[in-house]
Design a protein around this motif. Structure first.
Motif, PDB file in Angstrom:
ATOM      1  N   ARG A   2       1.347  -1.295   0.393  1.00  0.00           N
ATOM      2  CA  ARG A   2      -0.010  -0.006  -0.102  1.00  0.00           C
ATOM      3  C   ARG A   2       1.169   1.138  -0.021  1.00  0.00           C
ATOM      4  N   TRP A   3       0.232   2.403  -0.698  1.00  0.00           N
ATOM      5  CA  TRP A   3       1.236   3.956  -1.083  1.00  0.00           C
ATOM      6  C   TRP A   3       0.008   4.345  -1.786  1.00  0.00           C
ATOM      7  N   SER A   4       0.454   6.064  -1.206  1.00  0.00           N
ATOM      8  CA  SER A   4      -0.600   6.779  -1.781  1.00  0.00           C
ATOM      9  C   SER A   4       0.475   7.649  -3.176  1.00  0.00           C
ATOM     10  N   PRO A   5      -0.172   6.877  -4.042  1.00  0.00           N
ATOM     11  CA  PRO A   5       0.873   8.141  -5.122  1.00  0.00           C
ATOM     12  C   PRO A   5       0.536   9.116  -6.055  1.00  0.00           C
ATOM     13  N   TYR A   6       1.090   9.840  -6.812  1.00  0.00           N
ATOM     14  CA  TYR A   6       1.040  10.923  -7.312  1.00  0.00           C
ATOM     15  C   TYR A   6       0.124  11.092  -8.681  1.00  0.00           C
ATOM     16  N   ALA A   7       0.845   9.748  -9.249  1.00  0.00           N
ATOM     17  CA  ALA A   7       0.501   9.672 -10.997  1.00  0.00           C
ATOM     18  C   ALA A   7      -1.019   8.576 -11.235  1.00  0.00           C
ATOM     19  N   GLY A  44      -3.632  22.221  -4.780  1.00  0.00           N
ATOM     20  CA  GLY A  44      -2.266  21.873  -5.647  1.00  0.00           C
ATOM     21  C   GLY A  44      -2.674  20.085  -5.569  1.00  0.00           C
ATOM     22  N   ASN A  45      -3.926  20.115  -4.962  1.00  0.00           N
ATOM     23  CA  ASN A  45      -4.283  18.408  -4.516  1.00  0.00           C
ATOM     24  C   ASN A  45      -4.610  18.476  -6.467  1.00  0.00           C
ATOM     25  N   GLN A  46      -5.487  19.438  -6.810  1.00  0.00           N
ATOM     26  CA  GLN A  46      -6.312  19.210  -8.608  1.00  0.00           C
ATOM     27  C   GLN A  46      -5.472  18.897  -9.209  1.00  0.00           C
ATOM     28  N   ALA A  47      -4.077  19.374  -9.326  1.00  0.00           N
ATOM     29  CA  ALA A  47      -3.084  19.486  -9.951  1.00  0.00           C
ATOM     30  C   ALA A  47      -2.918  18.508 -11.011  1.00  0.00           C
ATOM     31  N   TRP A  48      -2.412  16.792  -9.180  1.00  0.00           N
ATOM     32  CA  TRP A  48      -2.575  15.563  -9.310  1.00  0.00           C
ATOM     33  C   TRP A  48      -3.524  15.124  -9.841  1.00  0.00           C
ATOM     34  N   ALA A  49      -4.552  15.418  -9.128  1.00  0.00           N
ATOM     35  CA  ALA A  49      -5.487  14.225  -8.479  1.00  0.00           C
ATOM     36  C   ALA A  49      -6.752  14.358  -9.318  1.00  0.00           C
ATOM     37  N   GLN A  50      -6.489  15.489 -10.690  1.00  0.00           N
ATOM     38  CA  GLN A  50      -7.687  15.435 -12.305  1.00  0.00           C
ATOM     39  C   GLN A  50      -7.412  14.334 -12.741  1.00  0.00           C
ATOM     40  N   ALA A  51      -5.680  13.653 -12.589  1.00  0.00           N
ATOM     41  CA  ALA A  51      -5.382  12.309 -13.230  1.00  0.00           C
ATOM     42  C   ALA A  51      -5.827  11.149 -12.602  1.00  0.00           C
ATOM     43  N   TYR A  79      -5.334   3.543 -10.662  1.00  0.00           N
ATOM     44  CA  TYR A  79      -4.669   2.614 -11.010  1.00  0.00           C
ATOM     45  C   TYR A  79      -2.641   3.246 -10.960  1.00  0.00           C
ATOM     46  N   ALA A  80      -1.902   2.916 -10.321  1.00  0.00           N
ATOM     47  CA  ALA A  80      -0.799   4.018 -10.347  1.00  0.00           C
ATOM     48  C   ALA A  80      -0.474   3.247 -11.760  1.00  0.00           C
ATOM     49  N   ALA A  81      -0.121   5.224 -11.942  1.00  0.00           N
ATOM     50  CA  ALA A  81       0.846   5.139 -13.355  1.00  0.00           C
ATOM     51  C   ALA A  81       2.690   5.807 -13.293  1.00  0.00           C
ATOM     52  N   ASP A  82       3.560   6.003 -13.966  1.00  0.00           N
ATOM     53  CA  ASP A  82       4.723   5.760 -14.565  1.00  0.00           C
ATOM     54  C   ASP A  82       5.071   7.626 -13.487  1.00  0.00           C
ATOM     55  N   PRO A  83       5.908   7.960 -12.735  1.00  0.00           N
ATOM     56  CA  PRO A  83       5.887   9.725 -12.692  1.00  0.00           C
ATOM     57  C   PRO A  83       6.254  10.425 -13.164  1.00  0.00           C
ATOM     58  N   ALA A  84       6.738  10.065 -14.213  1.00  0.00           N
ATOM     59  CA  ALA A  84       7.404  10.068 -15.504  1.00  0.00           C
ATOM     60  C   ALA A  84       7.421  11.630 -15.425  1.00  0.00           C
ATOM     61  N   ALA A  85       5.501  12.050 -15.676  1.00  0.00           N
ATOM     62  CA  ALA A  85       4.818  12.366 -16.568  1.00  0.00           C
ATOM     63  C   ALA A  85       4.233  13.590 -15.299  1.00  0.00           C
ATOM     64  N   LEU A  86       4.858  13.705 -14.499  1.00  0.00           N
ATOM     65  CA  LEU A  86       4.527  13.909 -12.798  1.00  0.00           C
ATOM     66  C   LEU A  86       5.018  15.805 -13.767  1.00  0.00           C
ATOM     67  N   PRO A  87       4.276  17.018 -12.746  1.00  0.00           N
ATOM     68  CA  PRO A  87       5.659  18.125 -12.009  1.00  0.00           C
ATOM     69  C   PRO A  87       7.187  17.732 -11.518  1.00  0.00           C
ATOM     70  N   LYS A 108       7.997  18.413  -7.990  1.00  0.00           N
ATOM     71  CA  LYS A 108       7.914  18.314  -7.181  1.00  0.00           C
ATOM     72  C   LYS A 108       7.045  16.558  -6.224  1.00  0.00           C
ATOM     73  N   TYR A 109       5.969  16.410  -7.678  1.00  0.00           N
ATOM     74  CA  TYR A 109       5.689  15.558  -7.531  1.00  0.00           C
ATOM     75  C   TYR A 109       6.193  13.915  -7.753  1.00  0.00           C
ATOM     76  N   ARG A 110       6.469  14.196  -8.501  1.00  0.00           N
ATOM     77  CA  ARG A 110       7.133  12.922  -9.211  1.00  0.00           C
ATOM     78  C   ARG A 110       8.831  12.662  -8.336  1.00  0.00           C
ATOM     79  N   GLU A 111       9.308  13.220  -7.775  1.00  0.00           N
ATOM     80  CA  GLU A 111      10.135  13.352  -6.636  1.00  0.00           C
ATOM     81  C   GLU A 111      10.227  12.608  -5.879  1.00  0.00           C
ATOM     82  N   ARG A 112       8.018  12.642  -4.799  1.00  0.00           N
ATOM     83  CA  ARG A 112       7.713  12.032  -4.122  1.00  0.00           C
ATOM     84  C   ARG A 112       7.267  11.042  -4.368  1.00  0.00           C
ATOM     85  N   ASP A 113       6.794  10.806  -5.363  1.00  0.00           N
ATOM     86  CA  ASP A 113       6.715   9.335  -5.784  1.00  0.00           C
ATOM     87  C   ASP A 113       8.123   8.312  -6.177  1.00  0.00           C
ATOM     88  N   LEU A 114       8.620   8.790  -6.455  1.00  0.00           N
ATOM     89  CA  LEU A 114      10.519   7.832  -6.247  1.00  0.00           C
ATOM     90  C   LEU A 114      10.798   7.794  -5.566  1.00  0.00           C
TER      91      LEU A 114
END
Length: 203
Positions: A20-25, A78-85, A161-169, A171-177
Motif C-alpha cells: 500500500r502506498w499513495s501515488p500522485y501519478a 495543489g491537489n487538483q493539479a495531480w488528482a485530476q488524472a 491505478y498507479a502510473a509512471d511518475p515521469a509525467a508528473l511535475p 515536486k510530485y515526481r520526487e515524492r512518487d520516486l
C-alpha cells in the motif's frame, strides 16, 4: 507499481501493508463499478464506536465529466493539479453527533479514518491505489453538495491505478520516486512513562 515504494518492515506484516502506498501519478484507466462497490463495501464493514458508522462518502468518476469537475473543485488547488488524472475522486465526511442520542461523537473522525483505511486495503488487494488528502475546501464542499450542519467534510480520496511518475511535475515526481520511510517502533510505542520506548519496541 513502482518497486521502490514497497515497504521494508522491521517485523513481519501482511503483504497488503507493504504494497500500500499513495501515488500522485494515476493511469488513464477506469475503475470498474464492481471494484468500486467492493471498496465501499469494505468501508461499510469497518468498526465504529457504538456501531454508529458515521462516515459518508461523495464520489465522482470520469464517466461523468461534469460531476468529476464539480467534486474536483472541492480540493485545494495543489491537489487538483495531480488528482485530476485519477479516474475516481471522492470526499470523506463524518457525522459529528450520534444518531442514537444527538450527543457529540468523539470517535467520529477516528471512525472515518478506519473506514477509509479498510477501503484502502481492499483497493490494494485489487491492484488499485488510494491517495487520501486533507487538502480540501470544506466550505466549497458544503455548498456544492448541501452537506448538513453536524457533518464534517474532512478528506479527499483519489482512486485508481498507479502510473509512471515521469509525467508528473517535478515536486510530485520526487515524492512518487522517494523511498518509503517510517519512524521505528521505539518512536511511538511507550511504556512506564511518555517517551520511554516499550520493551517490545526495543527488540
Amino acid at each position: 507499481m513502482n518497486s521502490v515504494k514497497t515497504a521494508t518492515p522491521d517485523h513481519p506484516v501482511h503483504e497488503l501493508i507493504t504494497r500500500r502506498w499513495s501515488p500522485y501519478a494515476f493511469a488513464d484507466r477506469p475503475v470498474s463499478e464492481d471494484d468500486l462497490r467492493s471498496l465501499f463495501e469494505a468501508a461499510r464493514w469497518a468498526q465504529s464506536s457504538y456501531n454508529e458508522q458515521p462516515w459518508r462518502y461523495i464520489v465522482a468518476t470520469k464517466a461523468d465529466p461534469a460531476e468529476f469537475a464539480r467534486l474536483l473543485s472541492c480540493l485545494v488547488e495543489g491537489n487538483q493539479a495531480w488528482a485530476q488524472a485519477a479516474p475516481v475522486i471522492g470526499l470523506g465526511c463524518t457525522s459529528l453527533v450520534f444518531e442514537r442520542n444527538g450527543k457529540p461523537n468523539a470517535a467520529a473522525i477516528h471512525d472515518l479514518g478506519i473506514a477509509s483505511a479498510t477501503l484502502t486495503f481492499e483497493a490494494t488487494a485489487r491492484g488499485l491505489y488510494v491517495h487520501q488528502m486533507i487538502g480540501i475546501v470544506p466550505d466549497r464542499a458544503r455548498e456544492v453538495y448541501r452537506i448538513p450542519e453536524g457533518v464534517q467534510p474532512l478528506t479527499g480520496l483519489a482512486i485508481g491505478y498507479a502510473a509512471d511518475p515521469a509525467a508528473l511535475p517535478e515536486k510530485y515526481r520526487e515524492r512518487d520516486l522517494a523511498k518509503r520511510t517510517r519512524k521505528p517502533l521505539a518512536g511511538f510505542v511507550f511504556e512506564g512513562e511518555w517517551g520511554k520506548p516499550a520493551h517490545l519496541a526495543r527488540k
